[in-house]
Design a protein around this motif. Structure first.
Motif: not given
Length: 275
Positions: A101-122
């Motif tokens: 349920p917090d997926f979108v909010n968490q991606h938004a909080s991790l977003a940072e100029s000069g970086w991209y996010i590698a998420g993980n899987r269960v």
């Protein structure tokens, strides 16, 4: 910031239905705009009907982006969906990866100029996946307690017991800043401007294999580093049979060519879909 969630799918409507149910349960920050685009790699009418039904009662704009089925073309349909997106930030998600349920909010909080996010899987087991897809209330897994997740791990329903755990990790998230091997396009966050700068996914990669690694390498070459999304943006990966890997060796050779080269932009990619 507006976030565009791009969900890749192909003829697996039951799994896509559970993914959409997970996205519909997102607890979105009031300051965050978002949209969902289904990047459909040529599915049949059942998938289209499912998306139409969800469009009538979905918490944000839901768009169906389709192209003809002439083989595995995940990169092309992701590029096509990105060309139709209106967000500043793109999150790529596979149609068998259910969000918390917090997926979108968490991606938004991790977003940072000069970086991209590698998420993980269960990873979910075959039998547990079949159970979830046959239940009308399967999405209740989102509300599981810590003990339910622990029990699922002990019963080998999942390979992890901590998808509920959230850690800031701070500087540790940037420790693997150049490890392109950890990047998977089933859970990936990137600024659209950076996506455009490298011309998106390279459509010269046909069939399954290594197009996400090529994408990751070219982003690094652009100067965009990798931020680790573990304990922040996990997804629940539904079991599926292994994809046809007949093109894997050929695609590996293409990836090796990318590693030996200096190019940043895909020759055939995002820009070919702007018209």
């Amino acid at each position: 910031m507006k976030i565009s969630i791009i969900v890749t799918t192909y003829n697996r409507p039951a799994a896509l239905n559970l993914v959409l149910a997970g996205l519909a349960k997102q607890a979105i920050n009031p300051n965050t705009e978002w949209e969902v685009l289904i990047a459909d790699d040529g599915s049949k009418k059942e998938t289209s009907d499912l998306i139409t039904a969800w469009q009538n009662n979905f918490p944000c704009h839901l768009v169906h982006v389709w192209h003809e089925d002439i083989g595995f073309r995940a990169g092309a349909i992701r590029n096509r969906a990105a060309a139709q997106s209106t967000g500043d930030y793109l999150v790529f998600l596979d149609g068998d990866c259910v969000t918390m349920p917090d997926f979108v909010n968490q991606h938004a909080s991790l977003a940072e100029s000069g970086w991209y996010i590698a998420g993980n899987r269960v990873l979910l087991s075959e039998s547990f996946t079949h159970t979830l897809l046959s239940e009308n209330d399967a999405i209740q897994i989102m509300d599981w307690s810590v003990w339910q997740w622990m029990a699922a791990k002990l019963q080998k329903k999942t390979n992890r017991a901590l998808p509920w755990l959230r850690l800031k990790l701070s500087i540790m998230r940037k420790k693997r800043h150049s490890r392109w091997e950890v990047v998977k396009s089933c859970n990936l966050g990137v600024w659209k401007s950076d996506f455009v700068a490298i011309n998106g996914f390279d459509e010269d990669f046909s069939g399954w294999g290594h197009e996400d690694s090529d994408f990751a390498v070219r982003l690094l070459r652009l100067g965009i580093s990798i931020k680790d999304g573990r304990y922040a943006v996990p997804v629940l990966h539904l079991w599926h049979q292994e994809n046809d890997r007949s093109k894997q060796a050929e695609n590996w050779q293409k990836l090796e060519a990318t590693l030996r080269s200096h190019h940043i932009a895909a020759k055939i990619g995002y820009k070919s879909h702007l018209s």
